[in-house]
Enzyme design. Structure first.
Site, mmCIF file in Angstrom:
data_model
loop_
_atom_site.group_PDB
_atom_site.id
_atom_site.type_symbol
_atom_site.label_atom_id
_atom_site.label_comp_id
_atom_site.label_asym_id
_atom_site.label_seq_id
_atom_site.Cartn_x
_atom_site.Cartn_y
_atom_site.Cartn_z
ATOM 1 N N TYR A 1 -2.535 -10.310 4.352
ATOM 2 C CA TYR A 1 -2.565 -8.897 4.754
ATOM 3 C C TYR A 1 -4.014 -8.489 4.980
ATOM 4 C CZ TYR A 1 -1.768 -3.798 4.326
ATOM 5 O OH TYR A 1 -1.733 -2.441 4.516
ATOM 6 N N LYS B 1 -0.200 -10.145 8.315
ATOM 7 C CA LYS B 1 -0.012 -8.747 8.701
ATOM 8 C C LYS B 1 -1.379 -8.236 9.106
ATOM 9 C CE LYS B 1 1.093 -4.133 6.922
ATOM 10 N NZ LYS B 1 1.450 -3.316 5.731
ATOM 11 N N ILE C 1 5.213 -4.668 10.175
ATOM 12 C CA ILE C 1 5.501 -4.200 8.819
ATOM 13 C C ILE C 1 5.098 -2.739 8.826
ATOM 14 C CG2 ILE C 1 4.943 -4.425 6.372
ATOM 15 C CD1 ILE C 1 4.552 -7.411 6.841
ATOM 16 N N THR D 1 0.830 -1.203 0.000
ATOM 17 C CA THR D 1 0.000 0.000 0.000
ATOM 18 C C THR D 1 0.863 1.250 0.000
ATOM 19 O OG1 THR D 1 -1.675 -1.188 1.275
ATOM 20 C CG2 THR D 1 -1.842 1.202 1.215
ATOM 21 N N THR D 2 1.864 1.271 0.874
ATOM 22 C CA THR D 2 2.757 2.426 0.992
ATOM 23 C C THR D 2 3.550 2.638 -0.284
ATOM 24 O OG1 THR D 2 2.935 1.875 3.339
ATOM 25 C CG2 THR D 2 4.485 3.499 2.497
ATOM 26 N N TYR E 1 -12.755 -4.236 -3.051
ATOM 27 C CA TYR E 1 -13.851 -3.820 -3.930
ATOM 28 C C TYR E 1 -14.854 -4.951 -4.197
ATOM 29 C CZ TYR E 1 -16.477 -1.546 -7.651
ATOM 30 O OH TYR E 1 -17.489 -1.019 -8.398
ATOM 31 N N ARG F 1 -9.212 -0.363 4.164
ATOM 32 C CA ARG F 1 -9.009 -0.116 2.736
ATOM 33 C C ARG F 1 -9.802 -1.084 1.856
ATOM 34 N NH1 ARG F 1 -4.796 3.231 0.922
ATOM 35 N NH2 ARG F 1 -3.462 4.012 2.581
#
Length: 290
Positions: free
Chosen positions: A132, A160, A202, A43-44, A106, A137
């Site tokens: 994850y 994570k 993380i 994501t980052t 989504y 999100r």
């Protein structure tokens, strides 16, 4: 894969293109300051804005610069299972050490769909796979029973956890095998998740303070809980400011202030608002980061 602080590293851009020189500076900065793993294209790392060809360039750059110093874990998730499998095979072929797979976003699949998705990706690679969970999100939470089901897949070695739900994380710990890794996905919950039997973080904030985040982890792992908690509290305001706007907007602003990268993101993300940026700069000055 690792214990301690792994960095969810940003992807620097310059004039709209991947900035390899800046990326290499960041990788050296991380490794020299004790970071235990590089998590690229998460994501980052703004992975959802990169093409397949750009992903190859970024992964290859990270692997070559790292030169096997620490593990490289590549985010290969997608809301399309076929694409996630394609990204996963790409990362393995390029020499990644592990895979990070986010919940399909989504589509909002059922638990059965999640298990099918994760299993298809895990079966497509020999690499260790970390799930994850970031429902803020993806709009989908990975419940403990799904994590337990996936922990029975040979190369699924951890999760994570960025749900923020400590009770859920405790339940996961109660049910999974002892060697199943649990990493915090929230920088303000590193010590609480360690206390729940976690194995590290993380981290977004490690982009800015890699040494301090690793020291926090090492303190807890060595039994110095008081020091670990002190560090968690000392950097709590910085952590909050680095999430005062959508990640990675603030962390890229911080790294640009530190002269590591250009303050450039890809739409739909835009640079940090001036009022929140001023507060971030003030805290960074207070901590002698700039």
């Amino acid at each position: 894969m690792f214990k301690g602080a792994g960095v969810a590293i940003v992807t620097p851009f310059k004039d709209g293109k991947f900035d390899k020189e800046a990326y290499e500076r960041l990788i050296d900065f991380q490794i020299e300051n004790g970071t235990q793993a590089l998590v690229v294209l998460g994501t980052t790392g703004e992975a959802s804005t990169l093409s397949y060809e750009e992903r190859e360039i970024v992964i290859r750059s990270a692997i070559e610069k790292n030169a096997k110093r620490i593990p490289i874990i590549v985010g290969t998730g997608s809301n399309c299972t076929d694409i996630a499998v394609k990204y996963t095979k790409q990362a393995e072929e390029l020499g990644a050490d592990g895979i990070l797979i986010v919940t399909p976003y989504y589509n909002k699949c059922t638990n059965k769909g999640m298990i099918g998705h994760f299993t298809a990706v895990a079966n497509a690679t020999k690499l260790p796979v970390i799930l994850y969970n970031v429902p803020s999100r993806t709009a989908v939470n990975i419940p403990p029973d799904v994590v337990v089901a996936m922990s029975k897949v040979k190369n699924v070695i951890g999760v994570k956890e960025a749900s923020g739900n400590i009770s859920q994380i405790l339940e996961i710990k109660r049910l999974v095998p002892e060697d199943f890794m649990i990493y915090s996905g929230n920088d303000d919950q590193v010590i609480p998740i360690y206390a729940c039997g976690g194995h590290g973080v993380i981290s977004v904030v490690s982009n800015v303070i890699p040494k301090e985040m690793q020291q926090m982890c090492e303190a807890f792992m060595s039994g110095d809980v008081a020091k670990a908690l002190r560090l968690q509290l000392e950097y709590k305001k910085l952590i909050d400011l680095l999430f005062s706007e959508v990640n990675p907007i603030p962390v890229k602003a911080a790294l640009s202030e530190m002269k590591y990268i250009e303050d450039e993101l890809r739409l739909p993300l835009t640079s940090m608002e001036e009022n929140t940026r001023i507060k971030l700069i003030q805290e960074m000055k207070k901590l002698n980061l700039i």
